[in-house]
Write a protein that holds these residues in place. Structure first.
Motif, PDB file in Angstrom:
ATOM      1  N   LYS A  39      53.911  70.849  31.518  1.00 26.60           N
ATOM      2  CA  LYS A  39      55.273  70.328  31.293  1.00 26.60           C
ATOM      3  C   LYS A  39      55.778  69.511  32.473  1.00 26.60           C
ATOM      4  N   VAL A  40      55.433  69.931  33.695  1.00 25.74           N
ATOM      5  CA  VAL A  40      56.041  69.296  34.870  1.00 25.74           C
ATOM      6  C   VAL A  40      55.154  68.230  35.517  1.00 25.74           C
ATOM      7  N   ALA A  41      53.907  68.098  35.044  1.00 26.20           N
ATOM      8  CA  ALA A  41      52.940  67.204  35.701  1.00 26.20           C
ATOM      9  C   ALA A  41      53.456  65.772  35.831  1.00 26.20           C
ATOM     10  N   GLN A  42      53.133  65.191  36.979  1.00 20.23           N
ATOM     11  CA  GLN A  42      53.504  63.799  37.257  1.00 20.23           C
ATOM     12  C   GLN A  42      52.337  63.110  37.957  1.00 20.23           C
ATOM     13  N   GLY A  43      52.331  61.767  37.858  1.00 21.21           N
ATOM     14  CA  GLY A  43      51.374  61.027  38.672  1.00 21.21           C
ATOM     15  C   GLY A  43      50.240  60.413  37.876  1.00 21.21           C
ATOM     16  N   PRO A  44      49.187  59.962  38.589  1.00 21.42           N
ATOM     17  CA  PRO A  44      48.108  59.192  37.977  1.00 21.42           C
ATOM     18  C   PRO A  44      47.351  59.985  36.905  1.00 21.42           C
ATOM     19  N   MET A  45      46.996  59.295  35.833  1.00 24.59           N
ATOM     20  CA  MET A  45      46.221  59.897  34.722  1.00 24.59           C
ATOM     21  C   MET A  45      46.908  61.135  34.144  1.00 24.59           C
ATOM     22  N   LYS A  46      48.241  61.092  34.156  1.00 25.69           N
ATOM     23  CA  LYS A  46      48.999  62.257  33.727  1.00 25.69           C
ATOM     24  C   LYS A  46      48.608  62.730  32.321  1.00 25.69           C
ATOM     25  N   ASP A  47      48.470  61.774  31.389  1.00 25.55           N
ATOM     26  CA  ASP A  47      48.213  62.173  30.001  1.00 25.55           C
ATOM     27  C   ASP A  47      46.901  62.936  29.847  1.00 25.55           C
ATOM     28  N   GLY A  48      45.860  62.437  30.532  1.00 29.22           N
ATOM     29  CA  GLY A  48      44.559  63.110  30.457  1.00 29.22           C
ATOM     30  C   GLY A  48      44.609  64.502  31.056  1.00 29.22           C
ATOM     31  N   VAL A  49      45.300  64.625  32.179  1.00 27.37           N
ATOM     32  CA  VAL A  49      45.402  65.931  32.840  1.00 27.37           C
ATOM     33  C   VAL A  49      46.214  66.890  31.966  1.00 27.37           C
ATOM     34  N   VAL A  50      47.341  66.401  31.455  1.00 30.39           N
ATOM     35  CA  VAL A  50      48.206  67.258  30.634  1.00 30.39           C
ATOM     36  C   VAL A  50      47.449  67.796  29.417  1.00 30.39           C
TER      37      VAL A  50
END
Ligand code: FE
Ligand code: FE
Ligand code: MG
Length: 165
Positions: A39-50
């Motif tokens: 929910k809180v993730a930010q930054g590069p390649m955010k969508d893949g990480v999420v």
């Protein structure tokens, strides 16, 4: 579980149930760490990480289910109070205070590495005395190994991407 199913268990069942409740607490904490991290993730390649974090959250819940079922089969009582998770956990909980995906990955990799070690320990403990729990522990450990691998692959991709730009 039926009486015969319990009779064939050749390990200290009380100790085993303690280990299973510790693992159950770990799984709930891991679930929440992934779920809130997504929910809180930010930054590069955010969508893949999420999407990876969300997938892992779901899989940790699946592990919790396997553990509860086995605790009940063994005649044990699964941990009923979430506040006991903190007392019983072996791997702890790392609150995602820095929302950078790179920091989240580091925290979650640490959690997976701890999980791999704790399922290794559990599988060693039941190897000769309880083949049913052994199979479950190896099955979960296989998932945790895949989780570590997935997260480290994302870490590598991020490193390459950021070097290029
Ligand atoms: Fe897990
Ligand atoms: Fe995992
Ligand atoms: Mg995955």
């Amino acid at each position: 579980m039926g009486t015969k199913g319990r009779e064939i268990v050749g390990v200290d069942v009380k100790k085993l149930i303690g280990m299973l409740n510790s693992a159950l607490s770990d799984e709930w904490l891991a679930y929440y760490q992934y779920w809130i991290g997504a929910k809180v993730a930010q930054g590069p390649m955010k969508d893949g990480v999420v999407s990876e974090l969300e997938q892992h959250a779901t899989e940790e819940l699946g592990h919790a289910l396997l553990l509860v079922e086995r605790i009940l089969q063994l005649g044990g009582k699964p941990v009923l109070e979430p506040k006991e998770w903190y007392d019983l956990t072996g791997c702890g909980y790392d609150a995602p205070k820095n929302f950078d995906v790179r920091k989240l990955l580091v925290q979650n990799i640490k959690g997976e590495q701890c999980a791999i070690m704790s399922y290794k320990k559990l599988s060693d403990f039941v190897k000769d005395g309880d083949p049913v729990t052994y199979n479950m522990a190896v099955q979960i450990m296989t998932d945790e190994i895949e989780h570590e691998e997935d997260l480290q692959a994302l870490q590598e991709d991020l490193k390459m991407m950021l070097k290029r730009s």
